[in-house]
Design a protein around this motif. Structure first.
Motif, PDB file in Angstrom:
ATOM      1  N   ARG A   4       1.308  -0.979  -0.040  1.00 29.56           N
ATOM      2  CA  ARG A   4      -0.228   0.135  -0.177  1.00 29.56           C
ATOM      3  C   ARG A   4       1.081   1.125  -0.043  1.00 29.56           C
ATOM      4  NH1 ARG A   4       0.412   2.405   4.471  1.00 29.56           N
ATOM      5  NH2 ARG A   4       0.940   0.813   6.588  1.00 29.56           N
ATOM      6  N   THR A   5       0.471   1.773  -0.545  1.00 28.68           N
ATOM      7  CA  THR A   5       1.011   3.261  -0.376  1.00 28.68           C
ATOM      8  C   THR A   5       0.927   4.431   1.374  1.00 28.68           C
ATOM      9  OG1 THR A   5      -0.453   5.423  -0.956  1.00 28.68           O
ATOM     10  CG2 THR A   5       0.259   4.212  -2.799  1.00 28.68           C
ATOM     11  N   LEU A   6       2.281   4.794   1.429  1.00 26.51           N
ATOM     12  CA  LEU A   6       2.227   5.669   2.612  1.00 26.51           C
ATOM     13  C   LEU A   6       1.226   6.063   3.058  1.00 26.51           C
ATOM     14  CD1 LEU A   6       6.126   6.147   2.998  1.00 26.51           C
ATOM     15  CD2 LEU A   6       4.756   4.438   4.611  1.00 26.51           C
ATOM     16  N   ARG A   7       0.995   6.633   3.937  1.00 27.57           N
ATOM     17  CA  ARG A   7      -0.586   7.572   4.782  1.00 27.57           C
ATOM     18  C   ARG A   7       0.112   8.593   5.813  1.00 27.57           C
ATOM     19  NH1 ARG A   7      -4.082   2.022   4.714  1.00 27.57           N
ATOM     20  NH2 ARG A   7      -2.730   1.378   7.029  1.00 27.57           N
ATOM     21  N   ASP A  10       1.373   6.857   8.772  1.00 27.00           N
ATOM     22  CA  ASP A  10       2.238   5.905   9.389  1.00 27.00           C
ATOM     23  C   ASP A  10       3.647   6.606   9.479  1.00 27.00           C
ATOM     24  OD1 ASP A  10       1.023   2.958   8.234  1.00 27.00           O
ATOM     25  OD2 ASP A  10       1.341   4.260   5.521  1.00 27.00           O
ATOM     26  N   GLY A  50       1.703  15.169   1.194  1.00 22.40           N
ATOM     27  CA  GLY A  50       1.978  13.951  -0.122  1.00 22.40           C
ATOM     28  C   GLY A  50       2.989  14.736  -0.524  1.00 22.40           C
ATOM     29  N   PHE A  53       6.609  10.344  -0.053  1.00 26.11           N
ATOM     30  CA  PHE A  53       5.593   9.459  -0.316  1.00 26.11           C
ATOM     31  C   PHE A  53       6.122   8.197  -0.434  1.00 26.11           C
ATOM     32  CE2 PHE A  53       6.619  11.761  -3.683  1.00 26.11           C
ATOM     33  CZ  PHE A  53       7.399  10.772  -4.845  1.00 26.11           C
ATOM     34  N   GLY A  54       5.097   7.184  -0.686  1.00 23.98           N
ATOM     35  CA  GLY A  54       6.466   5.727  -0.172  1.00 23.98           C
ATOM     36  C   GLY A  54       5.298   4.692  -0.606  1.00 23.98           C
ATOM     37  N   PHE A  55       5.984   3.261   0.220  1.00 22.93           N
ATOM     38  CA  PHE A  55       5.400   2.015  -0.185  1.00 22.93           C
ATOM     39  C   PHE A  55       5.485   1.117   0.871  1.00 22.93           C
ATOM     40  CE2 PHE A  55       5.839   3.427  -4.495  1.00 22.93           C
ATOM     41  CZ  PHE A  55       4.091   3.114  -4.828  1.00 22.93           C
ATOM     42  N   LEU A 110       8.940  -0.888  -7.036  1.00 20.68           N
ATOM     43  CA  LEU A 110       7.768   0.148  -6.586  1.00 20.68           C
ATOM     44  C   LEU A 110       8.350   1.841  -6.912  1.00 20.68           C
ATOM     45  CD1 LEU A 110       5.940  -1.879  -3.954  1.00 20.68           C
ATOM     46  CD2 LEU A 110       5.169  -1.779  -6.606  1.00 20.68           C
ATOM     47  N   GLU A 114       7.129   4.317  -9.614  1.00 19.92           N
ATOM     48  CA  GLU A 114       6.807   5.328  -8.798  1.00 19.92           C
ATOM     49  C   GLU A 114       7.355   7.019  -9.463  1.00 19.92           C
ATOM     50  OE1 GLU A 114       3.842   8.177  -7.359  1.00 19.92           O
ATOM     51  OE2 GLU A 114       3.981   6.186  -8.237  1.00 19.92           O
ATOM     52  N   ARG A 118       5.777   9.914 -12.512  1.00 16.25           N
ATOM     53  CA  ARG A 118       5.740  11.479 -12.213  1.00 16.25           C
ATOM     54  C   ARG A 118       6.216  11.881 -13.132  1.00 16.25           C
ATOM     55  NH1 ARG A 118       4.518  12.867  -5.997  1.00 16.25           N
ATOM     56  NH2 ARG A 118       2.878  10.916  -5.632  1.00 16.25           N
TER      57      ARG A 118
END
Length: 150
Positions: A4-7, A10, A50, A53-55, A110, A114, A118
């Motif tokens: 999942r993406t970072l939020r 986290d 944002g 960002f990351g995973f 990943l 990403e 971008r």
């Protein structure tokens, strides 16, 4: 493995991963504690907007590995002559129980995807000695960068 993406929630996990990464690289706790406190304050608004960002990878709800990414302003350069930014990889960390399973390699793939999504064609990172073989195996090369404390 779930990805999942970072939020923003986290925050503490990313801080712990960063601290453990540096501890694993031989840094002392008396340096890491203040670094983490300041990093937490630095990271909080960047996770929220944002710009960091990351995973995160998890195994049945157990956080196993993570990677942080940023876009950094950089003047056009021979390695990216038409772009004014670079991708930056940081805080790559795999929990000890999950190492040697290819998770860091998957996180790096990943990251590449990403950055490409971008529109970034050049990325940098700072490698620990333990991480260097992984990155070299993925095509990363040393640069001419030098550093000194002021």
């Amino acid at each position: 493995m779930d990805i999942r993406t970072l939020r923003p929630s986290d925050l503490e996990l990313v801080c712990r991963h960063r601290e453990e990464m540096f501890r694993d690289a031989g840094r002392r706790d008396d340096v890491l504690a203040p670094m983490t406190a300041h990093f937490r304050e630095w990271l909080k608004p960047r996770l929220a907007d944002g710009s960091y960002f990351g995973f995160m990878m998890s195994d049945h709800g157990v956080d196993a590995a993570g990677i942080g990414l940023m876009l950094i302003e950089w003047p056009p350069h021979p390695e990216h002559p038409t772009q004014d930014k670079r991708g930056y990889v940081l805080n790559v960390f795999v929990e000890p129980a999950y190492r040697k399973r290819g998770l860091a390699r998957e996180l790096m793939a990943l990251a590449d995807a990403e950055f490409a999504r971008r529109g970034v064609s050049y990325a940098v990172l700072h490698a620990t000695e333990k991480g260097r073989p992984l990155y070299q195996g993925l095509g990363w090369n040393g640069t001419t960068e030098m550093a000194k404390p002021i």
